[in-house]
Motif scaffolding. Structure first.
Motif, short mmCIF file in Angstrom:
data_model
loop_
_atom_site.label_atom_id
_atom_site.label_comp_id
_atom_site.label_asym_id
_atom_site.label_seq_id
_atom_site.Cartn_x
_atom_site.Cartn_y
_atom_site.Cartn_z
N LYS A 230 -0.03 -22.03 48.46
CA LYS A 230 0.34 -20.62 48.32
C LYS A 230 1.71 -20.58 47.66
CE LYS A 230 -2.41 -19.08 52.26
NZ LYS A 230 -2.42 -18.41 53.58
N ILE B 235 -1.75 -17.98 44.14
CA ILE B 235 -2.33 -19.07 44.94
C ILE B 235 -2.97 -20.09 44.00
CG2 ILE B 235 -3.98 -19.68 46.74
CD1 ILE B 235 -3.73 -16.88 47.85
N ASN C 257 -6.82 -8.45 39.89
CA ASN C 257 -7.07 -9.81 40.35
C ASN C 257 -7.63 -10.62 39.19
OD1 ASN C 257 -8.11 -12.19 41.52
ND2 ASN C 257 -8.56 -11.14 43.45
N ASP D 23 3.22 -5.51 44.46
CA ASP D 23 2.97 -6.57 45.43
C ASP D 23 2.19 -7.67 44.73
OD1 ASP D 23 4.22 -5.32 47.64
OD2 ASP D 23 2.46 -4.04 47.92
N VAL D 24 2.70 -8.90 44.82
CA VAL D 24 2.14 -10.01 44.05
C VAL D 24 1.79 -11.17 44.97
CG1 VAL D 24 2.64 -11.74 42.27
CG2 VAL D 24 3.39 -9.37 41.96
N SER D 25 0.66 -11.80 44.67
CA SER D 25 0.24 -13.02 45.37
C SER D 25 -0.19 -14.03 44.33
CB SER D 25 -0.91 -12.72 46.34
OG SER D 25 -1.43 -13.93 46.89
N LYS E 115 4.15 -14.90 47.62
CA LYS E 115 3.60 -13.65 48.12
C LYS E 115 4.77 -12.73 48.44
CE LYS E 115 0.39 -11.54 51.38
NZ LYS E 115 -0.57 -11.76 52.49
N GLY E 116 4.83 -11.60 47.76
CA GLY E 116 5.92 -10.67 47.96
C GLY E 116 5.94 -9.62 46.87
N LYS E 117 7.06 -8.91 46.77
CA LYS E 117 7.18 -7.85 45.77
C LYS E 117 7.92 -8.38 44.55
CE LYS E 117 7.43 -3.60 46.95
NZ LYS E 117 6.28 -3.00 46.24
#
Length: 214
Positions: free
Chosen positions: A171, A160, A205, A156-158, A174-176
């Motif tokens: 943003k 920003i 992070n 799972d990746v975000s 955001k998703g896989k």
């Protein structure tokens, strides 16, 4: 009756299978890494895939010459990742690349064309953390930049973008992410200054600085 239904399902499955694309390409991009051009691509599925011929064009996208070959995985229904290092490329030139995918029966399909621009240098080696590789180019940036991510397992990746005051500017994603991703970021409406790209992959992070110059 059951025999007829079973035969119908079998024929239907065969029809769907034969209508499937031989190779489903999911991504294809190139970078200059440690002074050499490196190409990355991946597939979602493969059917009788013999392999990929790598073709290159100098300064335009009209005439291509073969510069290498990477063997395929035959038939596969799980994601596969590939890479090719073009050791004969001059990083002071602009190159165009495409993949010529060949089936075991000799069928050919071409990928889309990518451009590896002059002086695009991403040192992934110095930006690797816990199996996660992140590259940003160009940096410093002008109108836009690109974010390249590689993960060693589905995560799972975000992503920003923040300004220097810690406010969220955009943003980006955001998703896989299953293996690799490339994200184009338009910066034309932003003021010059320092920005920060925050990447969260699973429990990891970390942040990279982006310099934007107009």
């Amino acid at each position: 009756m059951k025999i007829l239904i079973g035969l119908f399902i079998l024929l239907l499955n065969q029809f769907v299978f034969t209508q499937s694309l031989p190779v489903e390409l999911t991504y294809f991009y190139g970078e200059v890494v440690e002074g050499e051009v490196v190409l990355y691509w991946g597939t979602a599925t493969e059917l009788n895939n013999y392999g990929f011929f790598i073709e290159r064009s100098l300064n335009d996208s009209s005439t291509f010459n073969e510069v290498g070959f990477v063997m395929g995985h035959g038939t596969s229904f799980s994601p596969k990742d590939y890479s090719f290092r073009d050791t004969s490329a001059n990083i002071n030139e602009v190159y165009y690349y495409r993949l010529k995918q060949m089936d075991n029966d000799g069928g050919i399909k071409y990928s889309w064309i990518i451009r590896v621009p002059e002086a695009t240098k991403v040192d992934f080696a110095s930006q690797k953390t816990n199996g996660i590789k992140m590259g940003i180019y160009p940096n410093p940036s002008n109108e836009s930049t690109n974010i390249i991510l590689n993960v060693d397992k589905p995560s799972d990746v975000s992503v920003i973008l923040y300004d220097s005051n810690g406010r969220v500017v955009r943003k980006i994603f955001k998703g896989k992410l299953f293996s690799a991703g490339k994200f184009f970021v338009n910066l034309s409406t932003l003021s010059s200054g320092n920005y920060f790209i925050n990447l969260i992959v699973g429990k990891n992070n970390f942040t990279r600085k982006l310099i934007h110059l107009k």
